[in-house]
Design a protein around this motif. Structure first.
Motif, PDB file in Angstrom:
ATOM      1  N   THR A  56       0.816  -1.215   0.000  1.00 19.58           N
ATOM      2  CA  THR A  56       0.000   0.000   0.000  1.00 19.58           C
ATOM      3  C   THR A  56       0.849   1.264   0.000  1.00 19.58           C
ATOM      4  O   THR A  56       0.462   2.279  -0.578  1.00 19.58           O
TER       5      THR A  56
ATOM      6  N   ILE B 228      -4.833  -2.366  -9.997  1.00 15.61           N
ATOM      7  CA  ILE B 228      -4.443  -3.171  -8.831  1.00 15.61           C
ATOM      8  C   ILE B 228      -4.114  -4.619  -9.170  1.00 15.61           C
ATOM      9  O   ILE B 228      -3.435  -5.287  -8.408  1.00 15.61           O
TER      10      ILE B 228
ATOM     11  N   GLN C 166      -7.568   0.847  -0.634  1.00 12.78           N
ATOM     12  CA  GLN C 166      -6.839  -0.120  -1.458  1.00 12.78           C
ATOM     13  C   GLN C 166      -7.273  -1.552  -1.160  1.00 12.78           C
ATOM     14  O   GLN C 166      -7.492  -2.355  -2.071  1.00 12.78           O
TER      15      GLN C 166
END
Length: 268
Positions: free
Chosen positions: A171, A182, A224
């Motif tokens: 992260t 991602i 995230q």
């Protein structure tokens, strides 16, 4: 339920046995061991003994770190990687960590991609022989020759390495690299840490700023993790904090529990 894990860096001063005991007490699914701490790897014990300690604790050895500058490939780097893989296999590890060069060299467009493919192509049969996954960790620093996950995924697919190589979604480094895709399907593990210093710019953030994830976090850890989970990812979330003040915590168990509760609550 979230699957938390503990990277030994978070409690860098603890022995391997104490790190394992801490992870067990916190209900972690596994740990990551490292060869770059002041104390000997596995407290100097044989890797088979470390494997037995982990098995008795019900923990997985998620990864053994690390092969440094893996994308600066050479005969010496191959020897280094092979030695780590032998230890990892004996210890029952699932993966070895592959860390790219971060010295502002090998940065040219075209050069970066070519040298990465050379390394991955050489590493692939070595990993297959040892039954290991190679965890590739892009570093978000502007001086890193593998800054973006997209370049890592492109190279992994180009050498036919899907599944044998997986990404570390860190992260901290994801934020430093300006975010982006991602790649949940390519992700093997998530590394979490937080930055709470309100004075440092994102471009100037470094490892000593990395503390546990709390409400004051500037890295967007919750967003995230939520994005990865929404994309179907359900793997281990491993704490990797480098800050001296985290290493000096008098009660790391309480601090880690509070952080885990914060993440769990925020994602509920």
């Amino acid at each position: 339920m979230l699957k938390f894990a503990l990277n030994h860096m978070t409690v860098a001063k603890a022995s391997f046995r104490d790190m394992v005991a801490l992870a067990t007490s916190l209900g972690c699914v596994g740990v990551e061991a490292r060869n770059d701490l002041p104390q000997p790897l596995f407290d100097g014990m044989r890797p088979e003994a470390a494997r037995d300690i982990l098995a008795a604790s019900g923990l997985r050895l998620l990864a053994l770190a690390e092969v440094k500058r893996f994308n600066d490939w050479s005969n010496d780097k191959a020897t280094e990687a092979l030695a780590l893989m032998k230890i990892a296999k004996a210890a029952g590890a699932e993966a070895v960590s592959l860390i790219p060069r971060n010295d502002n060299l090998g940065m040219g467009n075209g050069e970066r991609q070519a040298t990465l493919r050379v390394a991955l192509k050489a590493l692939k049969p070595m990993l297959e022989d040892h039954g290991l996954v190679g965890l590739v960790e892009p570093l978000g620093f502007e001086t890193c020759a593998l800054r973006y996950k997209a370049e890592a995924v492109e190279a992994i697919e180009a050498v036919g390495g899907t599944g044998r190589f997986k990404l570390v979604h860190d992260t901290f480094h994801h934020t430093l690299a300006d975010g982006g895709p991602i790649f949940a399907d390519h992700t093997g593990i998530v590394h979490v840490s937080g930055v709470v210093d309100q004075t440092v710019s994102i471009a100037d953030m470094r490892d000593p700023h990395r503390v546990l994830v709390t409400r004051g976090d500037r890295l967007g850890n919750i967003d995230q993790i939520a994005a990865l989970r929404a994309a179907g990812w359900d793997g281990p979330i491993s704490y990797e904090a480098f800050a001296p003040e985290t290493h000096a915590l008098a009660n790391p168990a309480a601090a880690l529990r509070a952080s885990m509760d914060h993440i769990t609550g925020a994602l509920a």
